[in-house]
Design a protein around this motif. Structure first.
Motif, PDB file in Angstrom:
ATOM      1  N   SER A  23       0.832  -1.204   0.000  1.00 24.81           N
ATOM      2  CA  SER A  23       0.000   0.000   0.000  1.00 24.81           C
ATOM      3  C   SER A  23       0.864   1.251   0.000  1.00 24.81           C
ATOM      4  O   SER A  23       0.549   2.239  -0.684  1.00 24.81           O
ATOM      5  CB  SER A  23      -0.926  -0.018   1.216  1.00 24.81           C
ATOM      6  OG  SER A  23      -1.744   1.139   1.244  1.00 24.81           O
ATOM      7  N   GLY A  62      -3.837   7.433   5.273  1.00 25.56           N
ATOM      8  CA  GLY A  62      -4.737   6.712   4.386  1.00 25.56           C
ATOM      9  C   GLY A  62      -4.086   5.477   3.796  1.00 25.56           C
ATOM     10  O   GLY A  62      -4.706   4.409   3.703  1.00 25.56           O
ATOM     11  N   ALA A  63      -2.813   5.588   3.412  1.00 28.48           N
ATOM     12  CA  ALA A  63      -2.101   4.449   2.836  1.00 28.48           C
ATOM     13  C   ALA A  63      -1.935   3.342   3.867  1.00 28.48           C
ATOM     14  O   ALA A  63      -2.060   2.147   3.541  1.00 28.48           O
ATOM     15  CB  ALA A  63      -0.737   4.898   2.316  1.00 28.48           C
ATOM     16  N   ARG A  66      -5.355   1.598   4.288  1.00 31.93           N
ATOM     17  CA  ARG A  66      -5.659   0.708   3.172  1.00 31.93           C
ATOM     18  C   ARG A  66      -4.783  -0.544   3.205  1.00 31.93           C
ATOM     19  O   ARG A  66      -5.158  -1.578   2.634  1.00 31.93           O
ATOM     20  CB  ARG A  66      -5.476   1.451   1.848  1.00 31.93           C
ATOM     21  CG  ARG A  66      -6.601   2.430   1.540  1.00 31.93           C
ATOM     22  CD  ARG A  66      -6.481   2.985   0.124  1.00 31.93           C
ATOM     23  NE  ARG A  66      -5.317   3.850  -0.008  1.00 31.93           N
ATOM     24  CZ  ARG A  66      -5.309   5.145   0.295  1.00 31.93           C
ATOM     25  NH1 ARG A  66      -6.405   5.728   0.773  1.00 31.93           N
ATOM     26  NH2 ARG A  66      -4.226   5.864   0.129  1.00 31.93           N
ATOM     27  N   ARG A  68      -4.263  -2.244   5.838  1.00 34.36           N
ATOM     28  CA  ARG A  68      -4.717  -2.991   7.016  1.00 34.36           C
ATOM     29  C   ARG A  68      -3.921  -2.674   8.271  1.00 34.36           C
ATOM     30  O   ARG A  68      -3.880  -3.457   9.211  1.00 34.36           O
ATOM     31  CB  ARG A  68      -4.677  -4.504   6.757  1.00 34.36           C
ATOM     32  CG  ARG A  68      -5.557  -4.967   5.610  1.00 34.36           C
ATOM     33  CD  ARG A  68      -5.478  -6.475   5.452  1.00 34.36           C
ATOM     34  NE  ARG A  68      -6.278  -6.925   4.312  1.00 34.36           N
ATOM     35  CZ  ARG A  68      -6.340  -8.200   3.907  1.00 34.36           C
ATOM     36  NH1 ARG A  68      -5.634  -9.118   4.544  1.00 34.36           N
ATOM     37  NH2 ARG A  68      -7.091  -8.528   2.868  1.00 34.36           N
TER      38      ARG A  68
END
Length: 347
Positions: A23, A62-63, A66, A68
């Motif tokens: 990610s 955010g990364a 995404r 997890r």
């Protein structure tokens, strides 16, 4: 590109770390270093990353989400963070060796703490930590409270801090065992326990000594090998002292243990002989033998080493056995019964 520090908790399951790193890679984030902290809540992965200038803190959060990751911590990092954690820890340990008062500052640097508070009261209970607070005993007295709002402290960080505290305690005890020896002519020397890092200086001492002095210390007349010298500096169950004038070691004294007997020997540089150094060193070794409950001390010396024999006599020599040019002198340790007339082993 900009340096960032990222921490996130991931499930301790195969493949979850790769999901998180993938990610980050999708946002052109280059991972420079990774540390893994195992906790009860999961695995905390810590990254030092190089990210495009356009990315914001929110973008990185955010990364991570995404990928997890959860409970993420994202903050800008300085170039100093490029040094890996072992290198940083070793540098801080080296600083403590030279500055015993730097423990608080070292803890701040080691843990990236917001604040370290020292209290004169000793620590109540055991050292420990929670998410934002760590308590540690100060070896010099008192205690430390280490504070950091985020990220949460981990078991690995607590273990590192404890190791630094233990090193500080060891260095403090070493420093406290150091004493000043005032010679009759007014010269001041330092007497302290030998350390592994003294090897080169002790080797230089041997090189400056005359062949006669070496032969008096080593009955074979040959200076010890490097391996033997290392064992002499830090004998198992025994003790070695060094005497320094400035940064130069001018004398050594060793007590080598075999059971409840101890063999003692001294080496004093020629220009420092007959100034009371040998006697002072032997008195300290005898005090150590008494504290450590040795039954007796033995010294092997040449029959023509009149100075050594006189010193041993002043210190209370008991039995004396001669075998050709070799004399073995036994010194009873105060507070212990005499070991009798049996000649001790030559070890």
């Amino acid at each position: 590109m900009a340096l960032w520090r990222i921490r996130a908790t991931v499930d301790d399951r195969p493949g979850y770390l790769s999901v998180l790193t993938a990610s980050l890679a999708l946002r052109s984030v280059n991972i420079l270093a990774v540390q893994v902290h195992t906790t009860e809540a999961g695995v905390v992965d810590e990254f030092l990353v190089d990210a495009p200038d356009a990315l914001t803190e929110a973008d990185l959060h955010g990364a991570v989400a995404r990928g997890r990751g959860r409970d993420a911590f994202v903050a800008r990092a300085e170039a100093e963070a490029l040094a890996d954690q072992p290198t940083r820890a070793l540098a801080l340990a080296g600083r403590l060796v030279h500055d015993l008062d730097a423990l608080g500052e070292a803890l701040v640097a080691l843990l990236d703490a917001a604040e370290v508070r020292w209290r004169p009261e000793p620590l109540t209970g055991r050292p420990g930590y929670d998410e934002s607070r760590m308590t540690l005993a100060d070896p010099a007295g008192g205690s430390y409270e280490v504070l950091r709002s985020r990220p949460a402290f981990t078991p690995a960080e607590f273990a590192r801090a404890q190791a630094l505290v233990e090193l500080s305690g060891t260095m403090l005890r070493h420093h406290q065992e150091q004493t000043t020896l005032l010679l009759p002519d007014g010269a001041e020397l330092i007497v302290r326990p030998a350390a592994a890092e003294d090897t080169d200086a002790v080797r230089d001492l041997h090189a400056r000594c005359s062949a006669t002095t070496i032969a008096s210390r080593y009955l074979g007349g040959v200076a010890p090998t490097d391996a033997r010298m290392a064992r002499l500096l830090q004998p198992t169950g025994g003790r070695t002292l060094v005497v320094t004038s400035g940064s130069t070691i001018v004398a050594t004294a060793s007590l080598l243990a075999e059971g409840d007997l101890g063999e003692i020997a001294i080496l004093v540089e020629d220009s420092w002989q007959r100034r009371g150094i040998g006697t002072a060193l032997l008195r300290r070794l005898m005090a150590y033998a008494e504290r450590s409950r040795f039954a007796a001390l033995v010294a092997h010396t040449a029959a023509d080493n009149v100075a050594m024999l006189r010193t041993l006599k002043r210190l209370g020599a008991g039995s004396t056995d001669r075998d050709g040019s070799l004399v073995t002198v036994t010194l009873p340790v105060p507070g212990r019964d005499s070991v009798g007339d049996e000649a001790p082993a030559n070890f």
